[in-house]
Structures are given as structure tokens and as C-alpha cells.
Design a protein around this motif. Structure first.
Motif, PDB file in Angstrom:
ATOM      1  N   MET A 244       0.799  -1.556   0.198  1.00  0.00           N
ATOM      2  CA  MET A 244       0.411   0.369   0.091  1.00  0.00           C
ATOM      3  C   MET A 244       0.748   1.230  -0.193  1.00  0.00           C
ATOM      4  SD  MET A 244      -3.000  -0.672   2.928  1.00  0.00           S
ATOM      5  CE  MET A 244      -1.987  -1.049   4.308  1.00  0.00           C
ATOM      6  N   PHE A 245       0.655   2.210  -1.159  1.00  0.00           N
ATOM      7  CA  PHE A 245       1.166   3.584  -1.230  1.00  0.00           C
ATOM      8  C   PHE A 245       0.424   4.974  -1.520  1.00  0.00           C
ATOM      9  CE2 PHE A 245       1.828   3.881  -5.472  1.00  0.00           C
ATOM     10  CZ  PHE A 245       2.045   2.572  -5.808  1.00  0.00           C
ATOM     11  N   VAL A 246       1.128   6.029  -0.759  1.00  0.00           N
ATOM     12  CA  VAL A 246       0.221   6.683  -1.702  1.00  0.00           C
ATOM     13  C   VAL A 246       1.064   8.272  -1.743  1.00  0.00           C
ATOM     14  CG1 VAL A 246       0.886   7.946   0.821  1.00  0.00           C
ATOM     15  CG2 VAL A 246      -0.890   8.868  -0.736  1.00  0.00           C
ATOM     16  N   VAL A 247       0.890   8.475  -3.506  1.00  0.00           N
ATOM     17  CA  VAL A 247       1.716   9.329  -4.470  1.00  0.00           C
ATOM     18  C   VAL A 247       0.668  11.162  -4.245  1.00  0.00           C
ATOM     19  CG1 VAL A 247       2.222   7.357  -6.089  1.00  0.00           C
ATOM     20  CG2 VAL A 247       0.345   9.241  -6.217  1.00  0.00           C
ATOM     21  N   SER A 248       1.622  11.940  -4.487  1.00  0.00           N
ATOM     22  CA  SER A 248       0.954  13.616  -4.360  1.00  0.00           C
ATOM     23  C   SER A 248       1.599  14.119  -5.223  1.00  0.00           C
ATOM     24  CB  SER A 248       1.487  13.725  -3.292  1.00  0.00           C
ATOM     25  OG  SER A 248       2.342  14.246  -3.105  1.00  0.00           O
TER      26      SER A 248
ATOM     27  N   SER B  33       1.403  24.578  -3.160  1.00  0.00           N
ATOM     28  CA  SER B  33       1.849  23.499  -2.473  1.00  0.00           C
ATOM     29  C   SER B  33      -0.215  22.604  -1.850  1.00  0.00           C
ATOM     30  CB  SER B  33       2.323  23.355  -1.244  1.00  0.00           C
ATOM     31  OG  SER B  33       2.105  24.709  -0.431  1.00  0.00           O
ATOM     32  N   LEU B  34      -0.798  22.528  -2.943  1.00  0.00           N
ATOM     33  CA  LEU B  34      -1.755  22.178  -2.625  1.00  0.00           C
ATOM     34  C   LEU B  34      -1.883  21.099  -3.633  1.00  0.00           C
ATOM     35  CD1 LEU B  34      -3.690  25.118  -2.534  1.00  0.00           C
ATOM     36  CD2 LEU B  34      -3.700  23.979  -0.753  1.00  0.00           C
ATOM     37  N   HIS B  35      -2.620  19.944  -2.807  1.00  0.00           N
ATOM     38  CA  HIS B  35      -1.768  18.782  -3.598  1.00  0.00           C
ATOM     39  C   HIS B  35      -3.082  17.037  -3.660  1.00  0.00           C
ATOM     40  CE1 HIS B  35       2.051  19.856  -1.677  1.00  0.00           C
ATOM     41  NE2 HIS B  35       2.155  18.892  -2.834  1.00  0.00           N
ATOM     42  N   MET B  36      -2.853  16.979  -5.007  1.00  0.00           N
ATOM     43  CA  MET B  36      -3.625  15.785  -4.862  1.00  0.00           C
ATOM     44  C   MET B  36      -3.031  14.247  -4.611  1.00  0.00           C
ATOM     45  SD  MET B  36      -7.245  15.751  -6.684  1.00  0.00           S
ATOM     46  CE  MET B  36      -6.962  16.300  -8.497  1.00  0.00           C
TER      47      MET B  36
ATOM     48  N   SER C  71       0.221  -0.668   9.760  1.00  0.00           N
ATOM     49  CA  SER C  71      -0.764  -0.699  10.752  1.00  0.00           C
ATOM     50  C   SER C  71      -1.947   0.163   9.629  1.00  0.00           C
ATOM     51  CB  SER C  71      -0.364   0.394  11.571  1.00  0.00           C
ATOM     52  OG  SER C  71       0.561   0.921  11.510  1.00  0.00           O
ATOM     53  N   PHE C  72      -2.019   1.125   8.794  1.00  0.00           N
ATOM     54  CA  PHE C  72      -2.498   1.821   8.111  1.00  0.00           C
ATOM     55  C   PHE C  72      -3.893   1.051   7.306  1.00  0.00           C
ATOM     56  CE2 PHE C  72      -4.191   4.179   4.169  1.00  0.00           C
ATOM     57  CZ  PHE C  72      -4.704   5.706   5.158  1.00  0.00           C
ATOM     58  N   GLU C  73      -4.918   1.682   7.913  1.00  0.00           N
ATOM     59  CA  GLU C  73      -6.445   0.681   7.638  1.00  0.00           C
ATOM     60  C   GLU C  73      -7.058   2.226   6.321  1.00  0.00           C
ATOM     61  OE1 GLU C  73      -8.192  -1.243   8.880  1.00  0.00           O
ATOM     62  OE2 GLU C  73      -6.872  -1.935  10.593  1.00  0.00           O
ATOM     63  N   THR C  74      -7.814   1.629   5.230  1.00  0.00           N
ATOM     64  CA  THR C  74      -8.074   2.067   4.428  1.00  0.00           C
ATOM     65  C   THR C  74      -9.365   2.814   4.916  1.00  0.00           C
ATOM     66  OG1 THR C  74      -8.954   0.581   4.656  1.00  0.00           O
ATOM     67  CG2 THR C  74      -7.851   0.255   2.537  1.00  0.00           C
ATOM     68  N   ASP C  75      -9.815   2.562   5.733  1.00  0.00           N
ATOM     69  CA  ASP C  75     -11.088   3.647   6.217  1.00  0.00           C
ATOM     70  C   ASP C  75     -10.516   4.833   6.868  1.00  0.00           C
ATOM     71  OD1 ASP C  75     -12.621   1.468   6.157  1.00  0.00           O
ATOM     72  OD2 ASP C  75     -13.011   0.815   8.164  1.00  0.00           O
ATOM     73  N   GLN C  76      -8.925   5.244   7.169  1.00  0.00           N
ATOM     74  CA  GLN C  76      -8.037   6.419   7.245  1.00  0.00           C
ATOM     75  C   GLN C  76      -8.780   7.171   6.579  1.00  0.00           C
ATOM     76  OE1 GLN C  76      -5.162   3.761   9.810  1.00  0.00           O
ATOM     77  NE2 GLN C  76      -4.948   6.382   9.811  1.00  0.00           N
ATOM     78  N   ILE C  77      -8.487   7.276   5.553  1.00  0.00           N
ATOM     79  CA  ILE C  77      -8.499   7.426   3.831  1.00  0.00           C
ATOM     80  C   ILE C  77      -9.519   8.495   4.359  1.00  0.00           C
ATOM     81  CG2 ILE C  77      -8.506   7.865   1.537  1.00  0.00           C
ATOM     82  CD1 ILE C  77      -7.153   5.073   1.268  1.00  0.00           C
ATOM     83  N   SER C  78     -10.707   8.500   4.122  1.00  0.00           N
ATOM     84  CA  SER C  78     -11.502   9.721   4.538  1.00  0.00           C
ATOM     85  C   SER C  78     -11.866  10.710   5.551  1.00  0.00           C
ATOM     86  CB  SER C  78     -12.916   8.794   3.904  1.00  0.00           C
ATOM     87  OG  SER C  78     -13.129   7.808   5.009  1.00  0.00           O
ATOM     88  N   GLN C  79     -11.052   9.788   6.212  1.00  0.00           N
ATOM     89  CA  GLN C  79     -11.144  11.000   7.621  1.00  0.00           C
ATOM     90  C   GLN C  79      -9.644  11.936   7.633  1.00  0.00           C
ATOM     91  OE1 GLN C  79     -10.825   8.046  10.666  1.00  0.00           O
ATOM     92  NE2 GLN C  79     -12.903   7.169   9.317  1.00  0.00           N
ATOM     93  N   LEU C  80      -9.013  11.815   6.469  1.00  0.00           N
ATOM     94  CA  LEU C  80      -7.827  12.688   6.556  1.00  0.00           C
ATOM     95  C   LEU C  80      -8.317  14.376   5.537  1.00  0.00           C
ATOM     96  CD1 LEU C  80      -5.372  10.215   4.103  1.00  0.00           C
ATOM     97  CD2 LEU C  80      -5.520  11.100   6.724  1.00  0.00           C
ATOM     98  N   LYS C  81      -8.371  15.079   6.350  1.00  0.00           N
ATOM     99  CA  LYS C  81      -8.592  16.579   6.003  1.00  0.00           C
ATOM    100  C   LYS C  81      -7.401  17.581   5.662  1.00  0.00           C
ATOM    101  CE  LYS C  81     -11.828  16.826   9.463  1.00  0.00           C
ATOM    102  NZ  LYS C  81     -11.768  16.727  11.365  1.00  0.00           N
ATOM    103  N   ASP C  82      -6.547  17.644   6.020  1.00  0.00           N
ATOM    104  CA  ASP C  82      -5.410  18.926   5.640  1.00  0.00           C
ATOM    105  C   ASP C  82      -4.185  18.034   5.445  1.00  0.00           C
ATOM    106  OD1 ASP C  82      -4.044  18.577   8.081  1.00  0.00           O
ATOM    107  OD2 ASP C  82      -5.130  20.212   8.554  1.00  0.00           O
ATOM    108  N   ALA C  83      -3.298  19.133   4.814  1.00  0.00           N
ATOM    109  CA  ALA C  83      -2.119  18.452   4.500  1.00  0.00           C
ATOM    110  C   ALA C  83      -1.566  18.413   5.713  1.00  0.00           C
ATOM    111  CB  ALA C  83      -1.382  19.939   4.060  1.00  0.00           C
TER     112      ALA C  83
ATOM    113  N   ASP D 230      -2.422  16.290   8.049  1.00  0.00           N
ATOM    114  CA  ASP D 230      -2.956  14.652   7.927  1.00  0.00           C
ATOM    115  C   ASP D 230      -1.802  14.031   7.196  1.00  0.00           C
ATOM    116  OD1 ASP D 230      -4.368  15.307  10.237  1.00  0.00           O
ATOM    117  OD2 ASP D 230      -6.066  15.314   8.861  1.00  0.00           O
ATOM    118  N   PHE D 231      -1.782  14.428   5.721  1.00  0.00           N
ATOM    119  CA  PHE D 231      -1.503  13.854   5.287  1.00  0.00           C
ATOM    120  C   PHE D 231      -0.135  13.566   4.813  1.00  0.00           C
ATOM    121  CE2 PHE D 231      -5.702  15.065   2.564  1.00  0.00           C
ATOM    122  CZ  PHE D 231      -5.930  13.784   1.751  1.00  0.00           C
TER     123      PHE D 231
END
Lengths: 399, 399
Positions: free
Chosen positions: B1-5, B30-33, B375-387, B389-390
Motif C-alpha cells: 500500500m502506498f500513496v502518491v501526491s 503546494s496544495l496537492h492531489m 497498520s494503516f487502515e483504508t477507512d482512515q483515507i476518508s478521515q484525512l483532512k488537511d495537508a 494529515d497527509f
């Protein structure tokens, strides 16, 4: 007893660029300076009052420096240095620069146009034009002074239905000397607009005295909102800042000045084309937006001016442009034909008390005169409030 | 599992003039996708989620048009028309244009970079960058997509401390194809900025494919407030309005375009000179004011943009300029070094809820990657709010 009036002026296009040889267009704005000529209580005393600025000065005619005047009544292009010096000496105790300058211009014209044997008079100035806001108030004062003293001296006969071109030449010439007393080296643009009304094209010459002023034959009066931000500005500082920008970034500032020159040239062509007032209004609004943007680029706008512009834009009132040096001072909004008093009041309310707003006209008439009816009481002068009150004083004749 | 920005972009100088061959400078913001790649619950299913815009799409891998792909894994400069057509057919039922375009880009890259035998995955997009506000959100999405799929396919090895220049070339090249799926004929400026960060000079060529994009070697990150007026704008209408003005008043508009060209050239020279961040900040602010005024002259500002500018000016926060097409959309305020969070909040309060404000950076880093901890849970993705958190998800590596 009579009253004369003269309008203020605004720069329509070309401010700042005019310093670098680009022509500018100035137009009258129908807020006026009024000068009442009424009998003095003491026949040997002349009195100069200007209630709006707290000025009250009296002189015994017998104590004025009549002997310094060598060519009374003769209009020259420059001040007579001897009279100028004598007045400087006489007025040395008047330390307030505004009172000193206003008195100097008054006495210079009085000494040349009246005589030691004239009767005593009060000259009461009233103004619906803000003073010291870059609207040519000193020129309106000088024009009022010239017109009043020329009429008093009989050089201007009681005009029947209008002032003649000769009257106008005299008023303009003498008012230029009044301006010279106040400013030292005036351009002459303010007094010609205050005399003639309408609009003029002005081009500053490289050499002293080589400037050109060309009045337009006609300029239809257009609806205008004038807003005084009352933010104090330093014209010389703003002019110098643009000079610094030009020397630091010439490759940017020169095309900006070229664009301003093209705006002025376009407006000049339109005014000369005698197109309809509607067409002219629409085109002048577009050019006002362009010219304002170019002034923003030169760094001479101010948040207070932008606030006027932004709110007038939101209320769809017309196009707003800073006028004159910027950095505060006044903004003009060329309204489209249909702006109601209601929308003007909305703008006034949105801007609040920090700002003075005037619903007025661009390019209206020039100098005017009216005889006061015999029932007129001098006490009434201080009670006159707005343009309508002044308008109803008698049968005005205008240029 | 990974994330890109991948970051968004703004036009710093030269918008509108760019249409007439003047170069423009764009910089990252510096606002990211963000794109998360996590296991799918069904191993035969790939899923594309974008909660910010309500997009949820699933495909069975076995039903994708694999046979249309003739050169899997090979990077071309143009879309393969056969794959493009096959996807058009597949996605014909997706009527929402945004969902259709996002799905098309995703599947085009998936078909080329992954294989029929890959495992099932969820691709979850989150964004701190406003979507559809002229900030290059589609390019950030395409860059995120390209980076994610390149990593998944093993074409980009797990980067240790940074991404290599080769990695970057691949990401930029594939993201351009993603942009091509979305826009048809993209300039390539948005995806290069989203890939590399920093700033680039862009010059549109007269002929197709003759445009030039020159990234700057270095661009120090500068404090920026980005304000989204949320006023909808029609880029094509604004571009056409400027075209009309140019044809009606060429003698005015051409020097304005020359002045914009000189602003861009000056900024270009400054960025290349490697002057200090302070010097650059000060000069870029002055140039922002000049460029903004020139855009006002071209008639593409809007009261909402002027409101931002006027209040930021009153609060002495920095220089504000509209960015992009104008007529609404976004404003950037290049802040002077010392603007505190307090003053940002004052601006936010003064502007009110109509506006979205972001305290961010100009010219920051480009594409980034981080492995997610076990330990990252996919449910967490929707709870991330601002830069922040990411940022705290893992050890990011950036270009």
C-alpha cells in the motif's frame, strides 16, 4: 450685488503619463466655486470671506500698495514682479499658506482691475467643490475672482444671455495670473477648464511655455459620480515613485505609457468625432477601465480607490477610475445613462461616511454669472447648501 | 500500500498574453492531489474512488479492452487511437463529463502500465486542491495516476530518498497522456509543473507541437495565499473578449501585451539570476501588481477578485494578482516573508464564507510518494483532512 461661479476639473485620461510628454484630457465637473460680491459695511474696506475654510480677511483700500502697480487693467502673461513682491511683504504676517495664497491672488487682481476710488465690497466665496482634493479648486477660485473683478470694473458688461468669447479670454487670462500667485508655475489647464467648462486636451511642452492646450468645441455633459476618498495624498511623492519605477523597469513602464498615450488619442478622436452622447459615454467608460488598470500597474492606486471601484462595479453603476495623482484623492465613476438616485444612495451607504460622494456631471458649463435680486440679504449666503440653492439665486448666464 | 501526491499550479505572469505568443510563467502551488493505492476487496476488481467529487467506479479487469493495446508499457507522445476509441465505447454510459474524463485517463494508463494478471486494487483520490478552479487539478490527478501506476507496475522502483530524473520523465510523459484523455489537446504546462514542482517558462508555438516549456533549475518556495472566489468563470469567453478588445483597440492592447511580455521577461531573468528568496519575493510582488493592473486594463478582473486585492492591501499582507483567465476564479497573494497566521485569519474573516482561502506555498516540490505503514487502515483515507494529515502518513520522498 452679483454672484459668479466656476466649475472644478478632473483629469479624464493621461495623468502621470503627462509628465513624460503624453497628452492628457481634462474635463469640467459640475461642482462649483461661487463668489458673491456684496456691499461692505465700511465703504473704505474690502473683505475676503471663505466660510468653508474659515478665511476672513479685511483690508483698508487706502493701505494697499497701489504705487507698485505700473500698468493697471492691462493683461500680461506673467505676474508683475513689483506688485508680486509688494504683496509678499504686505501678506508676510499671514502664516497660513492657504490664506496667504488666496489673499495674494485676490489682492493682485484687485490692484490691477479696481482702483483706489472703488467702493468697499465683501467678496464671499462659497464652494460645493471639495477644496484641496485635486479638483482644481484654486483655479475655480481664481476664475471666480477674475470674473467678479472684471464685472465690477466694467471690463465685462452685464451679459444679457451669455458671456462672449472676449469675456472668456479676459477671465481666462486674469485667472491664470491668480493661479500664478497661488502655484508659482501653473500649467494653465485648470483655469481654462474652470473658465470654458467642457473638456480640453493638454500637452506639456519640453520647454517652459511650450505647452499646448486645445479646448474641444463640444463635449456632451455625462453623468458622473465623484468620490472623494479623503485619503491625503502627496502628489510629488507619487510622481517621483512613478519616475523611480520608470528608471528601474523602463522596458515595462514605457509600453504602459504608450498604452496610456493610445487611450488618450482614442478618446481625443472620439470627442472630436461628435458621436452621440450614448456612444461617447460607452467608449469613455471602456477607456476609463483601461486607463485605471494602467495606473494600477504604475502603482498609484490605493485600497480606498479600489474600494470605490469594486463596490460601484458590484452595483453595476458604471466604470470607476482614479483621477489625478492617485494614492488616495478622488475617483470618478462615469455612469451609464440610467443610474438612478437610488443606486447612487446604495453606493453612498456601502462606502459609508469615510467617503464624500457627489452625483454630478462631467463636461458641463464653465464660468457663470447672476445678478442678485434686490431682496437678497447677505445673511442668506452662509445658509445656501447645495447646487440647487445657488442655482435658484437668479437668472444665471453661462459660457 | 502506498500513496502518491502531486501539486497544483498557478499562472504567475503572462495569462491571456500567452494566447498571442507572449511567454508565461507557471509555478506549483503546494496544495496537492493524493492517490492511495490499496488492496481491493475483490481481487478481480479495480476501483476508482474520488470522495471529494462523489466519484465511485468499479471495473472487472477481465472486461477491460486489453486487446486494443498493441504496445503495452511503451511511452508515446500521443494517445493510441485504438485504445482511445475502445475506452470511449466502454465509457459511453458514463454521462457525467467529469467522471467520464477521470475514468478514461485512469483506464488508458492502467491498460498500458498494468496487465490482465495484476491484482485487484482500489485507487482512492483525495485532494486539498480545489477541483475545476483553474489550478491544474486534472494534471495533478494525471500525475498522481501516472506515478501510482508506474510504481505499481515496477517501472519506478521503490525510491529510497528521492525520485530520479528518469522517474520524472516517465511520470511526466504518462501524465501528459492522461491529460490528453481529459483535455484532448493539453499544453503540457500543467503536468510538467505538477510533476516537477517549482516553476516553468512556457511559450505557445504557432504550430501544433511547437510550444516550448523550460523548467527553472531552482525556484525558492515563497509564502502564498491562494483565494478561490468561487465565482464561476468561462475561460473561453474571457479569452474571446480580450480578442475582441484587441481587434477593436489594437493600438492600446498591443502595448499592454508588450508590457506583459516585459513583466514575464523581467521575472524570467530574476528567477534565473538565483537571487535571494527575499529579493525574489520583493521583485515578484512588484511584478504581480504591474501584471494585475495590465489584466484589469484588458477587462478580465472581477469585483470578487478586486475585493480580495483591496482587503489584502489594507491588511498589508502582500501583493495580490488574479491568476488564470480571471472573471472570477482564483487570486494569488504573494505575501512578504513576515505575514503571520493571525493576519491570514483577519483576511479570511474579512472576506467571509463566500471565499475559500489557503495559506500555502508557491514553487514548492513536485510529485511525491510514501509507503503506507502496515497498520494503516483504508477507512482512515476518508478521515484525512488537511495537508498535515497527509504529510504524517509516512516517509515521503519528493522530487
Amino acid at each position: 450685488m452679483f454672484v459668479v461661479s466656476a466649475p472644478g476639473k478632473v483629469i479624464l485620461y493621461g495623468e502621470h503619463a503627462v509628465v513624460y510628454g503624453v497628452p492628457a484630457i481634462a474635463a469640467s465637473v459640475s461642482l462649483h466655486m461661487y463668489m458673491f460680491v456684496v456691499d461692505s459695511s465700511d465703504p473704505d474696506v474690502i473683505e475676503l470671506d471663505f466660510p468653508e475654510v474659515g478665511l476672513v480677511r479685511k483690508w483698508r483700500r487706502s493701505e494697499l500698495p497701489w504705487s507698485s502697480v505700473s500698468e493697471a487693467g492691462k493683461l500680461h502673461q506673467k505676474l508683475d514682479p513689483e506688485v508680486h513682491l509688494a504683496l509678499k511683504t504686505l501678506l508676510a504676517p499671514v502664516t497660513d499658506p492657504f490664506e496667504n495664497a488666496a489673499s495674494h491672488a485676490f489682492l493682485y487682481l484687485y490692484l490691477h482691475l479696481c482702483s483706489e476710488s472703488s467702493a468697499g465690497q465683501r467678496f464671499v466665496t462659497r464652494s460645493t467643490l471639495p477644496v484641496g482634493a485635486g479638483l482644481g479648486s484654486s483655479a475655480s477660485y481664481s476664475v471666480g475672482l477674475a470674473a467678479a473683478l472684471l464685472k465690477l470694473s466694467g471690463k465685462i458688461q452685464d451679459p444679457s444671455t451669455s458671456l462672449s468669447a472676449e469675456n472668456l479670454e479676459l477671465i481666462n487670462g486674469w485667472s491664470f495670473l491668480g493661479e500664478s500667485c497661488i502655484h508659482g508655475n501653473p500649467s494653465g489647464i485648470d483655469n481654462i477648464v474652470a473658465t470654458r467648462g467642457g473638456a480640453v486636451l493638454y500637452e506639456r511642452g519640453a520647454a517652459h511655455g511650450s505647452s499646448k492646450i486645445e479646448p474641444y468645441d463640444s463635449f456632451p455633459p455625462l453623468g458622473l459620480i465623484l468620490t472623494n476618498t479623503k485619503v491625503p495624498r502627496q502628489t510629488s511623492q507619487l510622481v517621483s515613485d512613478v519616475g523611480t519605477l520608470k528608471s528601474q523597469l523602463p522596458e515595462i513602464v514605457e509600453p504602459i505609457l504608450n498604452a496610456i498615450a493610445a487611450v488618450v488619442s482614442r478618446a481625443d478622436g472620439l470627442i472630436r468625432s461628435n458621436c452621440s452622447a450614448e456612444e461617447l459615454n460607452e467608449s469613455l467608460r471602456e477607456l476609463a477601465q483601461i486607463n485605471h488598470g494602467l495606473l494600477v500597474s504604475l502603482g498609484v492606486s490605493h485600497p480606498s480607490l479600489e474600494r470605490v471601484r469594486q463596490i460601484a462595479h458590484e452595483l453595476e453603476i458604471g466604470q470607476t477610475k482614479l483621477t489625478g495623482a492617485g494614492g488616495g484623492g478622488c475617483a470618478i465613476t462615469i455612469v451609464d445613462g440610467e443610474v438612478s438616485g437610488k443606486r447612487f444612495n446604495m453606493l453612498k451607504m456601502a462606502l459609508g461616511d469615510e467617503f464624500d460622494l457627489f452625483e454630478t456631471e462631467l463636461g458641463g458649463r464653465g464660468v457663470g454669472m447672476a445678478n442678485l435680486s434686490s431682496s437678497f440679504e447677505t445673511d442668506q449666503i452662509s445658509q445656501l447648501k447645495d447646487a440647487r440653492d445657488f442655482h435658484e439665486l437668479g437668472n444665471w448666464v453661462y459660457w
